[in-house]
Motif scaffolding. Structure first.
Motif, PDB file in Angstrom:
ATOM      1  N   LYS A  51      30.292  34.922  39.394  1.00  0.00           N
ATOM      2  CA  LYS A  51      28.971  35.565  39.370  1.00  0.00           C
ATOM      3  C   LYS A  51      28.159  35.177  40.598  1.00  0.00           C
ATOM      4  CE  LYS A  51      28.419  36.183  34.408  1.00  0.00           C
ATOM      5  NZ  LYS A  51      27.708  35.740  33.203  1.00  0.00           N
ATOM      6  N   ARG A 102      29.578  36.897  43.708  1.00  0.00           N
ATOM      7  CA  ARG A 102      29.197  38.308  43.786  1.00  0.00           C
ATOM      8  C   ARG A 102      27.717  38.489  44.086  1.00  0.00           C
ATOM      9  NH1 ARG A 102      32.916  41.913  41.350  1.00  0.00           N
ATOM     10  NH2 ARG A 102      34.841  41.607  42.531  1.00  0.00           N
ATOM     11  N   PRO A 104      28.550  41.421  46.946  1.00  0.00           N
ATOM     12  CA  PRO A 104      28.897  42.262  45.801  1.00  0.00           C
ATOM     13  C   PRO A 104      30.305  42.868  45.831  1.00  0.00           C
ATOM     14  CG  PRO A 104      26.711  42.807  46.619  1.00  0.00           C
ATOM     15  CD  PRO A 104      27.321  41.869  47.614  1.00  0.00           C
ATOM     16  N   THR A 105      30.936  42.896  46.985  1.00  0.00           N
ATOM     17  CA  THR A 105      32.275  43.496  47.058  1.00  0.00           C
ATOM     18  C   THR A 105      33.380  42.465  47.286  1.00  0.00           C
ATOM     19  OG1 THR A 105      32.054  43.914  49.435  1.00  0.00           O
ATOM     20  CG2 THR A 105      31.336  45.678  47.924  1.00  0.00           C
ATOM     21  N   LYS A 135      34.877  42.232  32.415  1.00  0.00           N
ATOM     22  CA  LYS A 135      34.426  43.632  32.403  1.00  0.00           C
ATOM     23  C   LYS A 135      32.970  43.766  32.868  1.00  0.00           C
ATOM     24  CE  LYS A 135      37.717  45.356  29.055  1.00  0.00           C
ATOM     25  NZ  LYS A 135      38.618  45.810  30.064  1.00  0.00           N
ATOM     26  N   ALA A 136      32.228  42.669  32.875  1.00  0.00           N
ATOM     27  CA  ALA A 136      30.840  42.693  33.332  1.00  0.00           C
ATOM     28  C   ALA A 136      30.742  42.808  34.854  1.00  0.00           C
ATOM     29  CB  ALA A 136      30.113  41.437  32.864  1.00  0.00           C
ATOM     30  N   PHE A 137      31.857  42.605  35.546  1.00  0.00           N
ATOM     31  CA  PHE A 137      31.869  42.653  37.013  1.00  0.00           C
ATOM     32  C   PHE A 137      32.231  44.056  37.499  1.00  0.00           C
ATOM     33  CE2 PHE A 137      32.558  38.233  36.050  1.00  0.00           C
ATOM     34  CZ  PHE A 137      31.924  37.556  37.057  1.00  0.00           C
ATOM     35  N   ASP A 138      31.647  44.428  38.626  1.00  0.00           N
ATOM     36  CA  ASP A 138      32.003  45.698  39.257  1.00  0.00           C
ATOM     37  C   ASP A 138      32.068  45.478  40.756  1.00  0.00           C
ATOM     38  OD1 ASP A 138      32.531  48.371  39.720  1.00  0.00           O
ATOM     39  OD2 ASP A 138      30.410  48.924  39.752  1.00  0.00           O
ATOM     40  N   PRO A 139      33.250  45.528  41.354  1.00  0.00           N
ATOM     41  CA  PRO A 139      34.552  45.771  40.732  1.00  0.00           C
ATOM     42  C   PRO A 139      35.037  44.551  39.941  1.00  0.00           C
ATOM     43  CG  PRO A 139      34.834  45.359  43.072  1.00  0.00           C
ATOM     44  CD  PRO A 139      33.356  45.367  42.807  1.00  0.00           C
ATOM     45  N   GLU A 140      35.892  44.824  38.961  1.00  0.00           N
ATOM     46  CA  GLU A 140      36.414  43.747  38.121  1.00  0.00           C
ATOM     47  C   GLU A 140      37.333  42.841  38.931  1.00  0.00           C
ATOM     48  OE1 GLU A 140      38.127  44.651  34.296  1.00  0.00           O
ATOM     49  OE2 GLU A 140      36.733  46.325  34.031  1.00  0.00           O
ATOM     50  N   ARG A 159      40.609  40.548  39.660  1.00  0.00           N
ATOM     51  CA  ARG A 159      42.013  40.660  39.273  1.00  0.00           C
ATOM     52  C   ARG A 159      42.350  39.384  38.515  1.00  0.00           C
ATOM     53  NH1 ARG A 159      41.094  42.635  44.275  1.00  0.00           N
ATOM     54  NH2 ARG A 159      41.913  44.664  44.786  1.00  0.00           N
TER      55      ARG A 159
END
Length: 126
Positions: free
Chosen positions: A73, A76, A80-81, A99-104, A106
């Motif tokens: 967190k 990011r 953010p990427t 799942k709270a992350f965008d992009p998730e 790996r």
């Protein structure tokens, strides 16, 4: 710098298991990455606060002082990427939280299938 020479990407590896981290670092360096290591979440967050920023974050989940989710967190919030790879013995629990992350991030299961991990890591090289 020669235009054909690509700089080595910097991986921040966060793992409280010193033996595992040592092996992991050796493999990453053999694959052409520069690697810095943090052995707990607090040190990882401190390192993420300084330049140069890593190109990739690889983190264990269960660690002292801050877990891998907290580290991810924070990472990011700085970038953010940023590609994030999480290595865990609890992939189902981590997948739900990731799942709270965008992009998730790996997610890779321990024991790590390093060839599959390396293949995915090299795909982030854009």
């Amino acid at each position: 710098m020669d235009v054909k020479t690509k700089p080595r990407r910097l991986v921040l590896l966060v793992d409280d298991d010193i033996r595992s981290a040592r092996v992991f670092v050796r493999m990453l360096r053999e694959d052409g990455f520069d690697v810095e290591v943090a052995h707990d979440g607090a040190h990882a967050i401190g390192r993420l606060s300084r330049a140069p920023a890593p190109d990739v974050l690889v983190t264990d989940i269960q660690m002292p002082h801050a877990d891998g989710i907290a580290v991810a967190k924070y990472a990011r919030s700085c970038n953010p990427t940023l590609p994030i790879f999480m290595v865990t013995g609890y992939p189902e629990i981590v997948a739900a939280r990731a799942k709270a992350f965008d992009p998730e991030p790996r997610i890779f299961t321990k024991p790590l299938d390093y060839p599959a991990f390396a293949k995915e890591l090299l795909r982030t090289d854009t």
